[in-house]
Design an enzyme around this catalytic site. Structure first.
Site, PDB file in Angstrom:
ATOM      1  N   GLN A 189      40.730  48.937  33.760  1.00 36.71           N
ATOM      2  CA  GLN A 189      40.035  48.962  35.038  1.00 36.71           C
ATOM      3  C   GLN A 189      40.952  49.473  36.146  1.00 36.71           C
ATOM      4  O   GLN A 189      42.175  49.527  35.981  1.00 36.71           O
ATOM      5  CB  GLN A 189      39.562  47.546  35.400  1.00 36.71           C
ATOM      6  CG  GLN A 189      40.686  46.521  35.424  1.00 36.71           C
ATOM      7  CD  GLN A 189      40.233  45.123  35.088  1.00 36.71           C
ATOM      8  OE1 GLN A 189      39.069  44.776  35.283  1.00 36.71           O
ATOM      9  NE2 GLN A 189      41.138  44.307  34.587  1.00 36.71           N
TER      10      GLN A 189
ATOM     11  N   ASP B 157      44.754  36.328  38.149  1.00 34.15           N
ATOM     12  CA  ASP B 157      45.307  36.168  39.499  1.00 34.15           C
ATOM     13  C   ASP B 157      46.033  34.841  39.663  1.00 34.15           C
ATOM     14  O   ASP B 157      46.774  34.651  40.632  1.00 34.15           O
ATOM     15  CB  ASP B 157      44.193  36.283  40.548  1.00 34.15           C
ATOM     16  CG  ASP B 157      43.085  35.262  40.327  1.00 34.15           C
ATOM     17  OD1 ASP B 157      43.316  34.069  40.577  1.00 34.15           O
ATOM     18  OD2 ASP B 157      41.986  35.662  39.909  1.00 34.15           O
TER      19      ASP B 157
ATOM     20  N   ASP C 119      41.868  39.717  24.356  1.00 35.17           N
ATOM     21  CA  ASP C 119      40.445  39.660  24.672  1.00 35.17           C
ATOM     22  C   ASP C 119      39.990  38.212  24.504  1.00 35.17           C
ATOM     23  O   ASP C 119      40.116  37.637  23.421  1.00 35.17           O
ATOM     24  CB  ASP C 119      39.697  40.588  23.716  1.00 35.17           C
ATOM     25  CG  ASP C 119      38.199  40.622  23.960  1.00 35.17           C
ATOM     26  OD1 ASP C 119      37.704  39.803  24.762  1.00 35.17           O
ATOM     27  OD2 ASP C 119      37.527  41.456  23.338  1.00 35.17           O
ATOM     28  N   GLY C 120      39.474  37.612  25.558  1.00 36.19           N
ATOM     29  CA  GLY C 120      39.032  36.221  25.496  1.00 36.19           C
ATOM     30  C   GLY C 120      37.960  35.987  24.453  1.00 36.19           C
ATOM     31  O   GLY C 120      37.925  34.934  23.805  1.00 36.19           O
TER      32      GLY C 120
ATOM     33  N   ASP D  97      36.994  32.073  33.913  1.00 31.81           N
ATOM     34  CA  ASP D  97      37.140  32.733  35.218  1.00 31.81           C
ATOM     35  C   ASP D  97      37.009  34.233  34.998  1.00 31.81           C
ATOM     36  O   ASP D  97      37.962  34.984  35.124  1.00 31.81           O
ATOM     37  CB  ASP D  97      38.502  32.373  35.816  1.00 31.81           C
ATOM     38  CG  ASP D  97      38.710  32.968  37.200  1.00 31.81           C
ATOM     39  OD1 ASP D  97      37.743  33.524  37.754  1.00 31.81           O
ATOM     40  OD2 ASP D  97      39.844  32.892  37.709  1.00 31.81           O
ATOM     41  N   SER D  98      35.794  34.641  34.663  1.00 33.85           N
ATOM     42  CA  SER D  98      35.562  36.030  34.263  1.00 33.85           C
ATOM     43  C   SER D  98      35.194  36.898  35.448  1.00 33.85           C
ATOM     44  O   SER D  98      34.798  36.413  36.510  1.00 33.85           O
ATOM     45  CB  SER D  98      34.426  36.082  33.235  1.00 33.85           C
ATOM     46  OG  SER D  98      33.237  35.569  33.815  1.00 33.85           O
ATOM     47  N   THR D  99      35.300  38.208  35.239  1.00 34.28           N
ATOM     48  CA  THR D  99      34.731  39.160  36.187  1.00 34.28           C
ATOM     49  C   THR D  99      33.221  39.193  35.970  1.00 34.28           C
ATOM     50  O   THR D  99      32.669  38.406  35.202  1.00 34.28           O
ATOM     51  CB  THR D  99      35.345  40.555  35.992  1.00 34.28           C
ATOM     52  OG1 THR D  99      35.188  40.932  34.607  1.00 34.28           O
ATOM     53  CG2 THR D  99      36.826  40.566  36.327  1.00 34.28           C
ATOM     54  N   ASP D 100      32.531  40.106  36.616  1.00 36.19           N
ATOM     55  CA  ASP D 100      31.080  40.190  36.487  1.00 36.19           C
ATOM     56  C   ASP D 100      30.674  40.624  35.071  1.00 36.19           C
ATOM     57  O   ASP D 100      31.496  41.156  34.329  1.00 36.19           O
ATOM     58  CB  ASP D 100      30.530  41.177  37.525  1.00 36.19           C
ATOM     59  CG  ASP D 100      30.764  40.686  38.950  1.00 36.19           C
ATOM     60  OD1 ASP D 100      30.702  39.459  39.152  1.00 36.19           O
ATOM     61  OD2 ASP D 100      31.020  41.509  39.839  1.00 36.19           O
TER      62      ASP D 100
ATOM     63  N   PRO E 239      35.039  44.987  31.390  1.00 34.84           N
ATOM     64  CA  PRO E 239      35.874  44.122  30.558  1.00 34.84           C
ATOM     65  C   PRO E 239      35.342  42.697  30.403  1.00 34.84           C
ATOM     66  O   PRO E 239      35.644  42.021  29.425  1.00 34.84           O
ATOM     67  CB  PRO E 239      37.227  44.115  31.295  1.00 34.84           C
ATOM     68  CG  PRO E 239      37.228  45.348  32.127  1.00 34.84           C
ATOM     69  CD  PRO E 239      35.801  45.579  32.509  1.00 34.84           C
TER      70      PRO E 239
END
Length: 286
Positions: free
Chosen positions: A31, A86, A137-138, A155-158, A162
């Site tokens: 990304q 983060d 990769d989770g 705590d994922s992105t949208d 990814p």
């Protein structure tokens, strides 16, 4: 010349923040990563042009991801954090001395590297000796453990790019398997306000309900996320987020928070009528 960051929340709505300076821009294997400084929100991180966190309001998201389950589960020793490169979730978890081990699974090493450099206010606990960072990769990582964790925080992105695999039936089923008999899973659940986000929210909740005997939704208000109205999922094999909330025990810790309180904890699960309507066909019974 003025520099503005703009994120499309819908085809007809955009968030705009005036930027003082762009501190970093890079393309990882997964990304695009950008870090900006702004007058109103301080330093902020975006991935593929989508807001991840800002210095001014990140505490809301991270406190609500961590302190809700920690105020319910009486004995958290082992925690799995999926995403969260983060470091904000890890920072809040490390405030609990009884936690013995935290596995942080982040697919993109460059996110952690950039955040360590530019976002010390969230990455400050990544070097805690209880923390192990796995660059994997989770979705793949969670296939292996069996009854290994007391708490899993997703705590994922949208749910695209990814982070897409972290909203699937397979993933939630594997999270359930990886939790001990009284384990809790918490995930970010998107916003219920705009139509496209609401559909993703509904889909994720349906898949969680299929994998856990108890699944509830709670809310917070985060100014820089689409609509400002954000949902989280609470899924458990045993504990109810309200009936098993131990206010006395949590308040005795005297943790200083800027958003979370045990009173707010209770209110967060009383969701608006339009969200109840959205989830009523998939919500598990009390």
């Amino acid at each position: 010349m003025e520099l503005w960051f703009r994120e499309a929340h819908t085809p007809n709505v955009k968030l705009s923040i005036r930027v003082d300076k762009q501190l970093y821009s890079g393309q990882s294997e997964f990304q695009r990563i950008d870090v900006f400084d702004s007058q109103e929100f301080g330093r902020f991180l975006t991935l593929d042009g989508y807001m991840m966190l800002t210095e001014k309001d990140e505490f809301i998201y991270h406190e609500m991801m961590v302190h809700i389950p920690m105020a319910v589960h009486p004995n958290v020793k082992d925690v799995l954090v999926i995403g969260g490169g983060d470091g904000g979730v890890v920072r809040e978890l490390c405030r609990y001395p009884e936690i013995e081990h935290i596995d942080l699974v982040e697919i993109d090493p460059q996110v952690v590297e950039v955040c360590r450099r530019y976002l010390p206010f969230t990455t400050c606990s990544l070097d805690d000796p209880r923390v192990s960072i796995h660059y994997e990769d989770g979705l793949r990582y969670v296939r292996t453990p069996v009854e290994q964790y007391d708490l899993i925080i997703v705590d994922s992105t949208d749910p695209f790019g990814p982070g897409e695999g972290l909203f699937t039936r397979e993933f939630y089923g594997n999270c359930s398997k990886a939790l001990r008999a009284d384990g809790i899973m918490v995930n970010q659940h998107e916003s219920p306000f705009y139509q496209e986000d609401a559909v993703a929210c509904q889909r994720a909740h349906k898949r969680i309900v299929e994998s856990f005997p108890l699944a509830k939704v709670y809310q917070a208000h985060i100014p820089t996320y689409p609509s400002g109205h954000w949902l989280f999922g609470f899924a458990s094999k045993k504990y109810h987020p309200l009936r098993d909330l131990d206010e006395v025990r949590w308040n005795a810790r005297k943790l200083s928070c800027k958003y979370y309180t045990t009173m707010l904890h209770k209110g967060a699960f009383y969701i608006p009528a339009y969200v109840e309507e959205l989830l009523k066909n998939v919500e598990s019974a009390d």
